[in-house]
Design a protein around this motif. Sequence first.
Motif, PDB file in Angstrom:
ATOM      1  N   ASP A  85      21.621   3.393  36.202  1.00 19.84           N
ATOM      2  CA  ASP A  85      22.143   3.850  37.571  1.00 19.84           C
ATOM      3  C   ASP A  85      21.814   4.081  38.741  1.00 19.84           C
ATOM      4  N   THR A  86      21.456   2.845  39.333  1.00 23.37           N
ATOM      5  CA  THR A  86      20.720   2.688  40.950  1.00 23.37           C
ATOM      6  C   THR A  86      21.604   3.332  42.245  1.00 23.37           C
ATOM      7  N   GLN A  87      22.711   3.094  41.717  1.00 23.00           N
ATOM      8  CA  GLN A  87      24.208   2.843  43.154  1.00 23.00           C
ATOM      9  C   GLN A  87      23.584   4.403  43.820  1.00 23.00           C
ATOM     10  N   GLY A  88      23.363   3.749  45.705  1.00 19.19           N
ATOM     11  CA  GLY A  88      23.096   5.226  46.051  1.00 19.19           C
ATOM     12  C   GLY A  88      21.498   5.896  46.218  1.00 19.19           C
ATOM     13  N   LYS A  89      20.774   5.064  45.338  1.00 20.88           N
ATOM     14  CA  LYS A  89      18.718   5.484  45.422  1.00 20.88           C
ATOM     15  C   LYS A  89      18.048   4.497  46.385  1.00 20.88           C
ATOM     16  N   ALA A  90      17.410   4.898  46.859  1.00 18.11           N
ATOM     17  CA  ALA A  90      15.845   4.435  47.636  1.00 18.11           C
ATOM     18  C   ALA A  90      15.211   3.487  46.353  1.00 18.11           C
ATOM     19  N   LEU A  91      13.966   3.227  46.431  1.00 13.37           N
ATOM     20  CA  LEU A  91      12.975   2.361  45.596  1.00 13.37           C
ATOM     21  C   LEU A  91      12.312   3.668  44.249  1.00 13.37           C
ATOM     22  N   ARG A  92      12.208   5.060  46.162  1.00 10.44           N
ATOM     23  CA  ARG A  92      11.174   5.971  45.203  1.00 10.44           C
ATOM     24  C   ARG A  92      11.990   6.961  44.103  1.00 10.44           C
ATOM     25  N   GLN A  93      13.109   6.894  44.450  1.00  6.25           N
ATOM     26  CA  GLN A  93      14.384   7.630  43.884  1.00  6.25           C
ATOM     27  C   GLN A  93      14.895   7.045  42.444  1.00  6.25           C
ATOM     28  N   VAL A  94      14.116   5.694  42.396  1.00  3.74           N
ATOM     29  CA  VAL A  94      14.831   4.646  41.008  1.00  3.74           C
ATOM     30  C   VAL A  94      13.233   4.948  40.381  1.00  3.74           C
ATOM     31  N   GLU A  95      11.946   5.037  40.790  1.00  7.11           N
ATOM     32  CA  GLU A  95      11.207   4.806  40.471  1.00  7.11           C
ATOM     33  C   GLU A  95      11.148   6.456  39.863  1.00  7.11           C
ATOM     34  N   THR A  96      10.572   7.585  40.254  1.00  5.36           N
ATOM     35  CA  THR A  96      11.313   8.606  39.602  1.00  5.36           C
ATOM     36  C   THR A  96      12.360   8.998  38.564  1.00  5.36           C
ATOM     37  N   ALA A  97      13.397   9.061  38.427  1.00  2.02           N
ATOM     38  CA  ALA A  97      14.314   9.026  37.580  1.00  2.02           C
ATOM     39  C   ALA A  97      13.679   7.514  36.003  1.00  2.02           C
ATOM     40  N   LEU A  98      13.610   6.872  36.862  1.00  2.00           N
ATOM     41  CA  LEU A  98      12.601   5.458  36.143  1.00  2.00           C
ATOM     42  C   LEU A  98      11.842   6.386  34.522  1.00  2.00           C
ATOM     43  N   GLY A  99      10.588   6.684  35.933  1.00  6.93           N
ATOM     44  CA  GLY A  99       9.728   7.868  34.969  1.00  6.93           C
ATOM     45  C   GLY A  99      10.195   9.101  33.979  1.00  6.93           C
ATOM     46  N   ASP A 100      11.246   9.993  34.389  1.00 11.01           N
ATOM     47  CA  ASP A 100      11.616  10.746  33.396  1.00 11.01           C
ATOM     48  C   ASP A 100      12.081  10.342  32.384  1.00 11.01           C
ATOM     49  N   ARG A 101      12.543   9.450  32.482  1.00 11.38           N
ATOM     50  CA  ARG A 101      13.410   8.676  30.820  1.00 11.38           C
ATOM     51  C   ARG A 101      12.119   7.997  30.376  1.00 11.38           C
ATOM     52  N   LEU A 102      11.380   7.307  30.924  1.00 11.66           N
ATOM     53  CA  LEU A 102      10.651   7.269  29.446  1.00 11.66           C
ATOM     54  C   LEU A 102       9.720   8.696  29.192  1.00 11.66           C
ATOM     55  N   VAL A 103       9.335   9.187  30.008  1.00 13.20           N
ATOM     56  CA  VAL A 103       9.223  10.591  29.729  1.00 13.20           C
ATOM     57  C   VAL A 103       9.672  11.280  28.006  1.00 13.20           C
ATOM     58  N   THR A 104      11.224  11.590  29.024  1.00 13.19           N
ATOM     59  CA  THR A 104      12.603  12.216  27.593  1.00 13.19           C
ATOM     60  C   THR A 104      12.195  10.559  26.669  1.00 13.19           C
ATOM     61  N   ALA A 105      12.081   9.717  26.875  1.00 15.83           N
ATOM     62  CA  ALA A 105      12.199   8.986  25.340  1.00 15.83           C
ATOM     63  C   ALA A 105      10.673   9.134  24.741  1.00 15.83           C
ATOM     64  N   GLY A 106       9.528   8.973  24.796  1.00 19.05           N
ATOM     65  CA  GLY A 106       8.745   9.469  24.097  1.00 19.05           C
ATOM     66  C   GLY A 106       7.553   8.444  24.228  1.00 19.05           C
ATOM     67  N   LEU A 107       7.825   7.442  25.877  1.00 22.60           N
ATOM     68  CA  LEU A 107       7.581   5.803  25.175  1.00 22.60           C
ATOM     69  C   LEU A 107       5.836   6.115  26.239  1.00 22.60           C
ATOM     70  N   VAL A 108       6.059   7.001  26.593  1.00 22.77           N
ATOM     71  CA  VAL A 108       5.003   7.288  27.719  1.00 22.77           C
ATOM     72  C   VAL A 108       4.234   8.780  27.483  1.00 22.77           C
ATOM     73  N   ARG A 109       3.256   9.074  27.912  1.00 23.37           N
ATOM     74  CA  ARG A 109       2.810  10.392  28.358  1.00 23.37           C
ATOM     75  C   ARG A 109       3.198  11.127  29.780  1.00 23.37           C
ATOM     76  N   PRO A 110       3.854  12.328  30.095  1.00 26.21           N
ATOM     77  CA  PRO A 110       3.693  12.698  31.033  1.00 26.21           C
ATOM     78  C   PRO A 110       3.116  13.386  32.150  1.00 26.21           C
ATOM     79  N   LEU A 111       2.515  11.586  32.383  1.00 26.69           N
ATOM     80  CA  LEU A 111       1.161  11.733  33.619  1.00 26.69           C
ATOM     81  C   LEU A 111       2.008  12.563  35.026  1.00 26.69           C
TER      82      LEU A 111
END
Length: 403
Positions: A117-143
């Motif tokens: 959900d991107t409502q009310g979020k700016a670009l960097r907020q979406v980037e942070t939230a998406l990175g957290d989801r990718l790490v949680t899903a095990g699709l990327v390493r926690p860099l």
Amino acid sequence: MDNSVCQARAILGTIILGLVLTGCTSAPTPDNQAEARWMPQQAELEASQQQCVPDSATLAEPAINYVSAAELRQERDQLGPGDRLRIQVVGDDGHLSQVYVIDDYFQLTLPGLAPLDTQGKALRQVETALGDRLVTAGLVRPLPRVVDVSLLESAGISVPVSGAVFQAGTVRIGERERETLVGQREGPASGDANRERSLAAAIRAAGGVRPDADLTRIQVVRGQRWTELDLSGLLDGTRLGDFRLSQGDNVIVPSTKCFDERLVRPSPLTPPGIRVYLSNLSRPAANNASSAIGKEASSLPYGTRLLQGLASANCVGGSAMNAHRQAVLISENPLNGRSVVIQRDIEAMLENAQRDRINPYLMPNDAVACYDSRAMNARDAITLFGEALGSAATAILIDDLAQ
């Protein structure tokens, strides 16, 4: 002369006299409710004109936090439906790294992940939230930064505009043709400056400001914060004062409760032109078509006054018999919604040195109608009588009038 002929002439003369007197009458003087007039030029010449004192306390401050315009300008735009994002995931071979579009429900969906959900979020907020989801899903390493999100194109937005504008409501601004979209020809370009997502564009889309607008106190509400802007410099070109709007913003244009004729002209904040209704269904024209009243005649520059509108309707000029025609202006007071009908003698306005005092400005959707002079009305009555009773009756009338 035979008595029956005399009696017939007497009866006929009485009927004709009644018709002629009826035909000579002008349009009745219109009556208006109290406080229907709002423009100084709508008053009669002999009426005293009082100076209107602008009301600076007509708009209550929103019950949320006030911030400076500079602080709100520094905020990054919130993302919204239609925005195109280029997403690049670290170590991805192209399965996740591509261009995405936020849907109508503010959802950003990547393969293998639940919608974000991107409502009310700016670009960097979406980037942070998406990175957290990718790490949680095990699709990327926690860099430190596992994903890069960049704005490829900002879409149009819907903005509610209320207050002293001609067409208050929710407007759509920032829409562009496909061939003008960023990235359609440039390839891997990123970043976008949608110049039509501005405060001035939203006000124009809402019909432009009315003559009672206060351009120095325009409010923009964003979430739980609001600011006040002065756009008066856009009217006369003294300074830049526009403001970029973001998804979810609300615009409020306050009213001074006074008519300011300085606002009645084309500008970045006012209508470039207006559409009025014109009627000249009388002599010298029998209908609007023969009077050359079409789309061009009824589409006038903003700032046009009644006399210019009458000239566009071919109500000015002609034979001396048609002098002193009557004009009627039908308008509305936008402050209270009351209709107002103004009657003017066209030649009297032309001859009066103080014509500007009684020559109202035309507003969007006003109506202007022309009535014939008394001489033309009398002529029409005689002609109508002649057509109804024949040439003999007309000859009797002329003979009687000659005696």
